[in-house]
Scaffold this motif. Structure first.
Motif, PDB file in Angstrom:
ATOM      1  N   GLY A 163       0.825  -1.209   0.000  1.00 43.53           N
ATOM      2  CA  GLY A 163       0.000   0.000   0.000  1.00 43.53           C
ATOM      3  C   GLY A 163       0.858   1.256   0.000  1.00 43.53           C
ATOM      4  N   LYS A 164       1.902   1.272   0.829  1.00 43.10           N
ATOM      5  CA  LYS A 164       2.805   2.429   0.852  1.00 43.10           C
ATOM      6  C   LYS A 164       3.573   2.551  -0.452  1.00 43.10           C
ATOM      7  CE  LYS A 164       3.609   2.745   5.846  1.00 43.10           C
ATOM      8  NZ  LYS A 164       4.619   2.631   6.940  1.00 43.10           N
ATOM      9  N   SER A 175       2.637   1.703  -3.401  1.00 39.10           N
ATOM     10  CA  SER A 175       1.764   2.268  -4.423  1.00 39.10           C
ATOM     11  C   SER A 175       1.393   3.707  -4.084  1.00 39.10           C
ATOM     12  CB  SER A 175       0.506   1.411  -4.547  1.00 39.10           C
ATOM     13  OG  SER A 175      -0.374   1.936  -5.514  1.00 39.10           O
ATOM     14  N   GLU A 176       1.234   4.001  -2.784  1.00 37.22           N
ATOM     15  CA  GLU A 176       0.836   5.352  -2.377  1.00 37.22           C
ATOM     16  C   GLU A 176       1.901   6.383  -2.727  1.00 37.22           C
ATOM     17  OE1 GLU A 176      -0.599   7.617   1.756  1.00 37.22           O
ATOM     18  OE2 GLU A 176       0.212   5.569   1.799  1.00 37.22           O
ATOM     19  N   TRP A 177       3.170   5.982  -2.623  1.00 37.96           N
ATOM     20  CA  TRP A 177       4.265   6.909  -2.900  1.00 37.96           C
ATOM     21  C   TRP A 177       4.652   6.930  -4.375  1.00 37.96           C
ATOM     22  CZ3 TRP A 177       7.615   4.816   1.727  1.00 37.96           C
ATOM     23  CH2 TRP A 177       7.034   5.248   2.930  1.00 37.96           C
ATOM     24  N   ASN A 178       3.797   6.365  -5.218  1.00 39.86           N
ATOM     25  CA  ASN A 178       3.994   6.367  -6.680  1.00 39.86           C
ATOM     26  C   ASN A 178       5.264   5.638  -7.117  1.00 39.86           C
ATOM     27  OD1 ASN A 178       1.649   7.857  -7.337  1.00 39.86           O
ATOM     28  ND2 ASN A 178       2.684   9.757  -6.732  1.00 39.86           N
ATOM     29  N   LEU A 218       5.361   2.501  -7.579  1.00 39.85           N
ATOM     30  CA  LEU A 218       4.922   1.491  -8.529  1.00 39.85           C
ATOM     31  C   LEU A 218       4.874   2.061  -9.941  1.00 39.85           C
ATOM     32  CD1 LEU A 218       3.847  -1.372  -8.984  1.00 39.85           C
ATOM     33  CD2 LEU A 218       1.541  -0.480  -8.601  1.00 39.85           C
ATOM     34  N   ASN A 219       4.433   3.310 -10.058  1.00 45.05           N
ATOM     35  CA  ASN A 219       4.401   3.931 -11.388  1.00 45.05           C
ATOM     36  C   ASN A 219       5.804   4.069 -11.960  1.00 45.05           C
ATOM     37  OD1 ASN A 219       1.610   4.186 -11.282  1.00 45.05           O
ATOM     38  ND2 ASN A 219       1.700   6.230 -10.351  1.00 45.05           N
ATOM     39  N   ILE A 268      -1.713  -2.712  -3.584  1.00 42.13           N
ATOM     40  CA  ILE A 268      -1.411  -1.868  -4.744  1.00 42.13           C
ATOM     41  C   ILE A 268      -2.647  -1.121  -5.217  1.00 42.13           C
ATOM     42  CG2 ILE A 268      -0.744  -1.950  -7.177  1.00 42.13           C
ATOM     43  CD1 ILE A 268       1.144  -4.256  -6.472  1.00 42.13           C
ATOM     44  N   THR A 284      -5.419  -0.334  -3.430  1.00 48.34           N
ATOM     45  CA  THR A 284      -5.938   0.639  -2.461  1.00 48.34           C
ATOM     46  C   THR A 284      -5.080   1.899  -2.398  1.00 48.34           C
ATOM     47  OG1 THR A 284      -4.718  -0.481  -0.678  1.00 48.34           O
ATOM     48  CG2 THR A 284      -7.026  -1.107  -1.022  1.00 48.34           C
ATOM     49  N   ARG A 285      -3.770   1.782  -2.732  1.00 51.76           N
ATOM     50  CA  ARG A 285      -2.835   2.915  -2.694  1.00 51.76           C
ATOM     51  C   ARG A 285      -2.846   3.597  -1.322  1.00 51.76           C
ATOM     52  NH1 ARG A 285      -1.120   4.715  -7.697  1.00 51.76           N
ATOM     53  NH2 ARG A 285      -2.064   3.658  -9.478  1.00 51.76           N
ATOM     54  N   ASN A 286      -2.909   2.775  -0.284  1.00 49.11           N
ATOM     55  CA  ASN A 286      -2.937   3.321   1.072  1.00 49.11           C
ATOM     56  C   ASN A 286      -2.208   2.351   2.000  1.00 49.11           C
ATOM     57  OD1 ASN A 286      -3.664   4.272   3.699  1.00 49.11           O
ATOM     58  ND2 ASN A 286      -5.480   5.251   2.820  1.00 49.11           N
TER      59      ASN A 286
END
Length: 472
Positions: free
Chosen positions: A79-80, A82-85, A87-88, A397, A399-401
């Motif tokens: 979650g973290k 993905s939240e911190w971008n 993953l992008n 991933i 939830t992005r949280n």
């Protein structure tokens, strides 16, 4: 070789995993204490025995806490991420997210093997020791613990009733004691205005009574000659042997084992033995109920019974029609009746043998199912370590949280459904409604399919709607 991104993702698992593991262990321990505190209080147990009991029960908590902690830590870490971008950025670099999941999945596989080994070899011994301790504690009598205005029968041969207790000085007021006859001691009714408890060692307790009376029942040779004797006293002493109240340990190896206190290998050996018993019962049943191809049958036509049955008012009776084809082939009614009675008696004997066989087989089959449930459980629950990574990583991933509260909420839903399915599956499998394999693995395969599609969703362009959507 792991790259920096993979190593960083693994490091993000460590802190949440350890935190969640110890929090879950604490919660499970509190649940255990709340369920069993009434069995421990008032027994006069040594503190080391209580500690040993708690430590023995920590084993099953470890098996439950490891997969649960793995789920929460996976949700937080991904979650973290993905939240911190991050993953992008990884996707922009041409790296498939599956490469990020694989190291975590590998660690979960190691945890699965370790937890399965722990569940099969260490947990049964811990359960056996805990079970033996519980039995010893249950057999121990309550300690000498008087309460105001409450009858107390914790010491054999005496019943106490105290109106007031001064706990600071161990002083009792307005005491009534009923003394049962034992050996040379007569039945007695003792009353006193005041009493003081004093310990005379670890196994003896003395009660000093002041200003009271004793009413004794002294039996004669015949019951009608029983006399009552009254004695007044200013000071009287009663001594009680507390050795029978003390907790005593037994050797756990002297007690029989159940499915939860045996390894998978031991349970398989037991199921093989019970299965042989089932086969032996079947062979005995077939031998008892096996009939020869033909049954010799002959009617004594000279007997008075036959003559009365085939003649009536000087007229010979004719054979009657029945629903039994074999009986219709006979030309005498007595023969027909005899054959039918013989068949009915044979069926009744067969039914009795069948009911006995069914009862003997039923409890053995149930026992086999219970053992196989425990065997599958030793792998199915540890397997959740890998299962929850396959589910937790894509959900984290999406939830992005990486907040602990969000992870805890999602985990609560997933874990509640999981353990409800495990518990219900175990009950149904024990009753023989479903197979032990289905009872313990159905939820695992369900979650595995869900995790597979979620992973495909975040790691590729695949969407589940593609299975039935129109492709132009």
């Amino acid at each position: 070789m792991l790259n920096k991104v993979q190593l960083n993702l693994l490091k993000q698992h460590v802190g949440p995993f350890l935190f969640c593991f110890f929090v879950l262990m604490f919660l499970l321990l509190m649940q255990f204490l709340m369920l069993h505190v009434d069995k421990l209080v008032g027994k006069g147990l040594p503190i080391l025995v209580v500690i040993e009991l708690i430590l023995s029960n920590l084993a099953y908590m470890v098996v439950l806490a490891v997969p649960m902690a793995m789920l929460v830590s996976t949700l937080i870490a991904f979650g973290k991420f993905s939240e911190w971008n991050e993953l992008n950025a990884v996707r922009a670099a041409g790296i498939n997210p599956i490469r990020l999941i694989m190291p975590v999945l590998t660690i979960s596989a190691i945890l699965f093997v370790g937890t399965a080994y722990f569940s099969n070899y260490i947990l049964p011994e811990a359960n056996h020791k805990a079970r033996s301790l519980f039995i010893d504690i249950r057999m121990a009598k309550p300690g000498f613990d008087l309460e105001e205005n409450t009858f107390y029968e914790g010491i054999d041969g005496y019943t106490f009733l105290v109106k007031n207790i001064d706990t600071d000085s161990d002083t009792l007021r307005e005491i009534t004691i009923f003394q049962e006859p034992v050996e040379e001691r007569y039945r007695a009714f003792i009353r006193a205005d005041k009493g003081v408890l004093q310990s005379e060692g670890e196994q003896t307790l003395s009660l000093y009574l002041n200003n009271g009376s004793i009413l004794r029942s002294i039996p004669g040779e015949r019951r009608s000659e029983e006399t009552m004797e009254r004695t007044d006293f200013t000071r009287y002493r009663l001594s009680f042997d507390l050795s029978e109240l003390a907790f005593s340990r037994t050797n756990p190896e002297d007690r029989s084992r159940t499915g939860r206190t045996m390894t998978a290998e031991a349970m398989k050996a037991v199921t093989d033995s019970v299965r042989r018993e089932v086969n032996n019962e079947f062979e005995k049943f077939t031998e008892r109920t096996e009939q020869p191809e033909t049954i010799p049958f002959k009617v004594d036509r000279s007997s008075s019974v036959y003559r009365r049955s085939v003649t009536f008012e000087n007229e010979e009776l004719q054979p009657f029609d029945t629903s039994f084809k074999a009986a219709n082939l006979l030309d005498h009614p007595q023969e027909q009746i005899s054959v039918i009675n013989l068949a009915v008696n044979s069926l009744n004997r067969y039914r009795a043998d069948y009911e006995s066989y069914k009862t003997n087989i039923s409890w053995r089959e149930t026992r086999i199912d219970e053992f196989w449930v425990e065997i599958h459980k030793k792998l199915s629950i540890p397997f959740a370590c890998m299962l929850f990574v396959l589910i937790g990583a894509p959900i984290g991933i999406l939830t992005r949280n990486g907040n602990l509260g969000v992870a805890a909420l999602i985990s609560a839903v997933i874990l509640t459904l999981y353990f409800m399915a495990i518990i219900q599956g175990e009950k149904l499998a024990d009753k023989g409604v479903i197979s032990p394999f289905a009872g313990m693995w159905a939820i695992n395969f369900t979650y595995l399919v869900i995790g597979f599609f979620l992973t495909l969703h975040v790691c590729s362009s695949f969407r589940i709607t593609n299975l039935w959507g129109n492709n132009d």
